[in-house]
Scaffold this active site. Sequence first.
Site, PDB file in Angstrom:
ATOM      1  N   PRO A  94     -62.670   9.666 -27.234  1.00  0.00           N
ATOM      2  CA  PRO A  94     -61.642   9.907 -26.208  1.00  0.00           C
ATOM      3  C   PRO A  94     -60.235   9.576 -26.699  1.00  0.00           C
ATOM      4  O   PRO A  94     -60.072   8.994 -27.777  1.00  0.00           O
ATOM      5  CB  PRO A  94     -62.057   8.946 -25.091  1.00  0.00           C
ATOM      6  CG  PRO A  94     -62.761   7.832 -25.787  1.00  0.00           C
ATOM      7  CD  PRO A  94     -63.440   8.443 -26.975  1.00  0.00           C
ATOM      8  N   GLU A 162     -68.946  21.138 -32.986  1.00  0.00           N
ATOM      9  CA  GLU A 162     -69.720  21.893 -31.994  1.00  0.00           C
ATOM     10  C   GLU A 162     -68.786  22.770 -31.159  1.00  0.00           C
ATOM     11  O   GLU A 162     -67.797  22.290 -30.641  1.00  0.00           O
ATOM     12  CB  GLU A 162     -70.492  20.914 -31.104  1.00  0.00           C
ATOM     13  CG  GLU A 162     -71.417  21.590 -30.132  1.00  0.00           C
ATOM     14  CD  GLU A 162     -72.264  22.668 -30.803  1.00  0.00           C
ATOM     15  OE1 GLU A 162     -73.036  22.351 -31.725  1.00  0.00           O
ATOM     16  OE2 GLU A 162     -72.121  23.842 -30.435  1.00  0.00           O
ATOM     17  N   LYS A 221     -61.899  22.880 -35.615  1.00  0.00           N
ATOM     18  CA  LYS A 221     -62.342  22.552 -34.248  1.00  0.00           C
ATOM     19  C   LYS A 221     -61.134  22.236 -33.360  1.00  0.00           C
ATOM     20  O   LYS A 221     -61.017  22.743 -32.243  1.00  0.00           O
ATOM     21  CB  LYS A 221     -63.317  21.368 -34.299  1.00  0.00           C
ATOM     22  CG  LYS A 221     -63.752  20.864 -32.944  1.00  0.00           C
ATOM     23  CD  LYS A 221     -64.511  21.897 -32.114  1.00  0.00           C
ATOM     24  CE  LYS A 221     -64.629  21.428 -30.672  1.00  0.00           C
ATOM     25  NZ  LYS A 221     -65.269  22.382 -29.793  1.00  0.00           N
ATOM     26  N   CYS A 277     -62.399  17.960 -23.451  1.00  0.00           N
ATOM     27  CA  CYS A 277     -61.974  18.302 -24.819  1.00  0.00           C
ATOM     28  C   CYS A 277     -60.554  18.846 -24.977  1.00  0.00           C
ATOM     29  O   CYS A 277     -59.818  18.379 -25.840  1.00  0.00           O
ATOM     30  CB  CYS A 277     -62.951  19.303 -25.405  1.00  0.00           C
ATOM     31  SG  CYS A 277     -64.582  18.589 -25.629  1.00  0.00           S
TER      32      CYS A 277
HETATM   33  N1  LIG Z   1     -68.496  18.003 -24.108  1.00  0.00           N
HETATM   34  C1  LIG Z   1     -68.258  19.111 -24.785  1.00  0.00           C
HETATM   35  O1  LIG Z   1     -68.266  20.211 -24.242  1.00  0.00           O
HETATM   36  C2  LIG Z   1     -67.955  19.056 -26.255  1.00  0.00           C
HETATM   37  C3  LIG Z   1     -67.948  20.249 -26.980  1.00  0.00           C
HETATM   38  C4  LIG Z   1     -67.707  20.185 -28.340  1.00  0.00           C
HETATM   39  C5  LIG Z   1     -67.446  18.959 -28.938  1.00  0.00           C
HETATM   40  N2  LIG Z   1     -67.430  17.804 -28.209  1.00  0.00           N
HETATM   41  C6  LIG Z   1     -67.202  16.541 -28.892  1.00  0.00           C
HETATM   42  O2  LIG Z   1     -68.464  15.891 -29.083  1.00  0.00           O
HETATM   43  C7  LIG Z   1     -68.307  14.473 -29.003  1.00  0.00           C
HETATM   44  C8  LIG Z   1     -69.237  13.922 -27.948  1.00  0.00           C
HETATM   45  O3  LIG Z   1     -68.872  14.465 -26.693  1.00  0.00           O
HETATM   46  P1  LIG Z   1     -69.805  14.331 -25.415  1.00  0.00           P
HETATM   47  O4  LIG Z   1     -69.192  15.182 -24.371  1.00  0.00           O
HETATM   48  O5  LIG Z   1     -71.213  14.551 -25.800  1.00  0.00           O
HETATM   49  O6  LIG Z   1     -69.589  12.769 -25.079  1.00  0.00           O
HETATM   50  P2  LIG Z   1     -70.448  11.862 -24.114  1.00  0.00           P
HETATM   51  O7  LIG Z   1     -69.553  10.780 -23.671  1.00  0.00           O
HETATM   52  O8  LIG Z   1     -71.158  12.720 -23.095  1.00  0.00           O
HETATM   53  O9  LIG Z   1     -71.592  11.253 -25.051  1.00  0.00           O
HETATM   54  C9  LIG Z   1     -71.371  10.339 -26.071  1.00  0.00           C
HETATM   55  C10 LIG Z   1     -72.518   9.342 -26.089  1.00  0.00           C
HETATM   56  O10 LIG Z   1     -72.390   8.522 -27.257  1.00  0.00           O
HETATM   57  C11 LIG Z   1     -72.905   7.240 -26.935  1.00  0.00           C
HETATM   58  N3  LIG Z   1     -72.435   6.256 -27.918  1.00  0.00           N
HETATM   59  C12 LIG Z   1     -71.176   5.825 -28.165  1.00  0.00           C
HETATM   60  N4  LIG Z   1     -71.163   4.947 -29.167  1.00  0.00           N
HETATM   61  C13 LIG Z   1     -72.432   4.808 -29.587  1.00  0.00           C
HETATM   62  C14 LIG Z   1     -73.054   4.038 -30.611  1.00  0.00           C
HETATM   63  N5  LIG Z   1     -72.330   3.259 -31.412  1.00  0.00           N
HETATM   64  N6  LIG Z   1     -74.390   4.111 -30.758  1.00  0.00           N
HETATM   65  C15 LIG Z   1     -75.121   4.907 -29.941  1.00  0.00           C
HETATM   66  N7  LIG Z   1     -74.588   5.672 -28.970  1.00  0.00           N
HETATM   67  C16 LIG Z   1     -73.260   5.628 -28.788  1.00  0.00           C
HETATM   68  C17 LIG Z   1     -72.384   6.994 -25.532  1.00  0.00           C
HETATM   69  O11 LIG Z   1     -73.138   5.986 -24.886  1.00  0.00           O
HETATM   70  C18 LIG Z   1     -72.535   8.378 -24.899  1.00  0.00           C
HETATM   71  O12 LIG Z   1     -73.776   8.523 -24.199  1.00  0.00           O
HETATM   72  C19 LIG Z   1     -66.824  14.235 -28.728  1.00  0.00           C
HETATM   73  O13 LIG Z   1     -66.178  14.015 -29.940  1.00  0.00           O
HETATM   74  C20 LIG Z   1     -66.368  15.545 -28.134  1.00  0.00           C
HETATM   75  O14 LIG Z   1     -65.008  15.774 -28.373  1.00  0.00           O
HETATM   76  C21 LIG Z   1     -67.706  17.840 -26.877  1.00  0.00           C
END
Ligand SMILES: NC(=O)c1ccc[n+]([C@@H]2O[C@H](COP(=O)([O-])OP(=O)(O)OC[C@H]3O[C@@H](n4cnc5c(N)ncnc54)[C@H](O)[C@@H]3O)[C@@H](O)[C@H]2O)c1
Length: 463
Positions: A94, A162, A221, A277
């Site tokens: 974030p 992604e 990205k 994002c």
């Molecule tokens: N949401 C989307 O549509 C999307 C699309 C493309 C890329 N992304 C990118 O992907 C990444 C993840 O996004 P998201 O939406 O899945 O986030 P999210 O917050 O839904 O999930 C992240 C997870 O990581 C876990 N986590 C954090 N630190 C950890 C650790 N040290 N060990 C184990 N687990 C841990 C958290 O508890 C959480 O459940 C971000 O960088 C985001 O920018 C997101």
Amino acid sequence: MKVSKICCIGAGYVGGPTMAVIAQKCPEIKVTVVDINQARIDAWNGEDLDKLPVYEPGLDKVVAEARGRNLFFSTDVNKAIKEAEMIFISVNTPTKTYGEGKGMAADLKWVELCARQIAAASEKDKIVVEKSTLPVRTAQAVKDILDNTGNGLRFQILSNPEFLAEGTAVEDLLDPDRVLIGGDTTPEGKEAIDALVEIYATWVPKERILTTNVWSSELSKLTANAFLAQRVSSINAISELCEVTEADVSEVARAIGADSRIGSKFLKASVGFGGSCFQKDILNMVYISRSYGLHEVADYWEQVIKMNDHQKARFAKNIIKSLYNTVNGKKITFLGWAFKKDTNDTRESAAIYVADHLLNEQAQICVYDPKVSAEKIYADLDYLNTRSPEENRKYVKVVNDPYEACMDSHAVAILTEWDEFVSYDWEKIYNAMLQPAQLFDGRNILPHQELKKLGFRVSAIGK
Ligand SMILES: NC(=O)c1ccc[n+]([C@@H]2O[C@H](COP(=O)([O-])OP(=O)(O)OC[C@H]3O[C@@H](n4cnc5c(N)ncnc54)[C@H](O)[C@@H]3O)[C@@H](O)[C@H]2O)c1
């Protein structure tokens, strides 16, 4: 090299669906998704597939097929790291909320913790894949940590951002426009790239799997999200111009979208983009550009965010103005809270900011969203810190029935483009509202002429 065990750190909106699809398509690979959030892992393991922590059309079927066969969800991070040959980092990145770069830079705390944990727990060489969206050149930091805190093992770092869109995640993963893999140009780097290419090639045509150097992949990205968000802000800027010139933004969008150089996608004017994002990634790009002294580049992209903030504020101000310049004590109904349809994700949703604006004017807000819980809605408002949690609960009511939500309200505002809103009995809603019944369509999804015939006063975006 053939990969037989994968670990993914982070069971969120990206880690969960991406790994579920890899597991479904590659039954010979054991895929373990780990997270420190016990409740999230329990929900992924839960019997009731309607209660998975991420709502995505079709995801329940993919999980049902692979879970327990070769797809596992666990909180035992070290064990999963140890046994895997390939580890995806899919944790949250974030915007920083403190210190240097506050409000702009990406907070890489969780990524660094992952790198340190991988280094500490590993007993054999590994390929580490950046799945999270990261600032360009992060792979260097990840490599540095792995090389300096590990047990003398060799790590290859790949960038595999992604591109799925929430709401269509499963579809996007099964049939992606492209898969991007960046890695080192050394022979070991190429071997690692090939190992990941081979996994995706199980179901993605080879010509759609692009390989680049690691920096191009990381920057692509951020750039993709910046371009997409820029299109939304561009058409939203035109929507305001339409409103004062009697042009119609849908007609303008159709006319320009027919030009193959422009294309028709992502030209829908709305109350503003949300999601976890777009804003975060652009702010990050602005921060990176400024840190390299590229102020014109930074200013250019920052304007995309300013325009989006303006669009959200403009929507709220228009509601106030239409309700005779006061919403104090008036019931205003929000249909939709999620940042887009077909997801339960509310991060950075326009609804949060429109609600905040109206609450500052002491409106009474009633929310109905088919997939978002009351708990989440209150948490979103509490997070803003604009008023106390007690006040948020006093002025915002969340209900499970759209007709109840609209009853006795001065205005109904569409904040999310859920399909079901179109098929409601709008005559029944009109008759239950206070008069004159006002409707603010922040997504331009309703049949405005028909609603006007029913008696509604309709305000749409760019009309
Ligand atoms: N949401 C989307 O549509 C999307 C699309 C493309 C890329 N992304 C990118 O992907 C990444 C993840 O996004 P998201 O939406 O899945 O986030 P999210 O917050 O839904 O999930 C992240 C997870 O990581 C876990 N986590 C954090 N630190 C950890 C650790 N040290 N060990 C184990 N687990 C841990 C958290 O508890 C959480 O459940 C971000 O960088 C985001 O920018 C997101």
